[in-house]
Design a protein around this motif. Structure first.
Motif, PDB file in Angstrom:
ATOM      1  N   ALA A 151       0.814  -1.214   0.000  1.00  7.22           N
ATOM      2  CA  ALA A 151       0.000   0.000   0.000  1.00  7.22           C
ATOM      3  C   ALA A 151       0.848   1.266   0.000  1.00  7.22           C
ATOM      4  CB  ALA A 151      -0.942  -0.003   1.209  1.00  7.22           C
ATOM      5  N   GLY A 152       2.160   1.119  -0.130  1.00  3.98           N
ATOM      6  CA  GLY A 152       3.033   2.285  -0.206  1.00  3.98           C
ATOM      7  C   GLY A 152       3.455   2.862   1.127  1.00  3.98           C
ATOM      8  N   ASN A 153       3.146   2.181   2.241  1.00  3.51           N
ATOM      9  CA  ASN A 153       3.589   2.650   3.557  1.00  3.51           C
ATOM     10  C   ASN A 153       5.042   2.244   3.783  1.00  3.51           C
ATOM     11  OD1 ASN A 153       0.863   3.510   4.403  1.00  3.51           O
ATOM     12  ND2 ASN A 153       0.432   1.314   4.392  1.00  3.51           N
ATOM     13  N   ARG A 154       5.845   3.184   4.258  1.00  2.89           N
ATOM     14  CA  ARG A 154       7.257   2.905   4.517  1.00  2.89           C
ATOM     15  C   ARG A 154       7.510   2.689   6.001  1.00  2.89           C
ATOM     16  NH1 ARG A 154      10.945   7.161   0.941  1.00  2.89           N
ATOM     17  NH2 ARG A 154      10.383   6.316  -1.120  1.00  2.89           N
ATOM     18  N   LEU A 155       8.723   2.256   6.294  1.00  3.96           N
ATOM     19  CA  LEU A 155       9.150   2.224   7.693  1.00  3.96           C
ATOM     20  C   LEU A 155       9.065   3.642   8.241  1.00  3.96           C
ATOM     21  CD1 LEU A 155      12.389   0.028   7.603  1.00  3.96           C
ATOM     22  CD2 LEU A 155      10.086  -0.688   8.213  1.00  3.96           C
ATOM     23  N   GLY A 156       8.295   3.836   9.268  1.00  2.00           N
ATOM     24  CA  GLY A 156       8.208   5.158   9.877  1.00  2.00           C
ATOM     25  C   GLY A 156       7.495   6.195   9.037  1.00  2.00           C
TER      26      GLY A 156
END
Length: 257
Positions: free
Chosen positions: A220-225
């Motif tokens: 979904a395009g969420n990154r670390l932090g």
């Protein structure tokens, strides 16, 4: 008679052309490979058996259970690997992210509870059940590491807290006690929710680190932090790597607290 000959020649030419037509593209795998994807799915990838020539997007469709295609689901951009065999397709970001004009006008692409089928040349190549939107992103602190022994080439198996992008197996790495990258083979399994690493040489006793690149993303395009779904006026945070320390000894691996 002349007309008959011309018609016969046209039929023969058509038959010869058909005999030389390229066979259907062989799909090796589609990622996400899990049965369920989030409603805010941002990207997918298709690996082909051979290099593909010509545009592929016009040949793709996302179908509802009734066989009707979803309207304009993809961004009109093809992202190819250097080999020309792996295509990354982006869902239209303007319809994935809330509050944007495209989403307001056309609605979201996927909705929790949907069933969709990805087709290529009208042939199904992947089916997904659509679940809730994922807005949390990867959390390294929640990952679990398997046990490995020194003097063995056991695979280190990392159970992630959720799927990551299927093209990012190499965004995770192992650093040895001297800070050098451990050479080996990394694979994503179980719907890209498990990372398995087999070293080329046996493990040596000592302190190691599992390092995750700060640009690691989930489907979904969420990154670390960082999150894909953020207000437009929110300053973008610089990606930061994350690490988990663990010990390899003569007894099974233990994660440092």
């Amino acid at each position: 008679m002349r007309l008959r000959r011309l018609c016969g020649a046209a039929v023969l030419a058509a038959a010869l052309g058909a005999s030389h037509a390229a066979p259907p593209a062989r799909v090796v795998r589609v990622q996400p490979s899990a049965e369920q994807v989030p409603a805010n799915l941002l990207r997918l990838s298709i690996e082909f058996g051979t290099r593909i020539e010509g545009p592929v997007l016009p040949r793709l469709a996302l179908l509802r259970p009734d066989g009707k295609p979803l309207a304009q689901p993809f961004l009109e951009q093809e992202l190819w690997s250097p080999s020309g065999r792996i295509l990354t397709v982006l869902m239209h970001p303007g319809r994935v992210k809330t509050g944007l004009n495209a989403r307001e006008a056309l609605g979201p692409i996927l909705v929790d509870g949907d069933d969709v089928t990805l087709t290529l040349d009208d042939r199904p190549i992947q089916h997904w059940r659509v679940g809730p939107a994922d807005t949390s992103g990867p959390a390294v602190s929640a990952w679990r590491l398997s046990s490995v022994r020194a003097a063995s080439r056991q695979a280190l198996v990392v159970t992630l807290d959720g799927p990551i992008d299927g093209r990012e197996a190499d965004y995770l790495a192992i650093a040895d006690p001297h800070g050098r990258r451990v050479s080996g083979q990394a694979l994503l399994k179980n719907g890209e929710s498990t990372w398995a690493f087999t070293p080329h040489a046996p493990w040596r006793a000592g302190e190691y680190r599992l390092i995750a690149r700060g640009t690691l993303e989930d489907p979904a395009g969420n990154r670390l932090g960082g999150r894909f779904e953020t207000p437009a006026d929110t300053p973008a945070a610089a990606p930061a790597d994350a690490a988990l320390a663990f010990t390899v000894g003569s007894t099974p691996l233990s994660r440092r607290r």
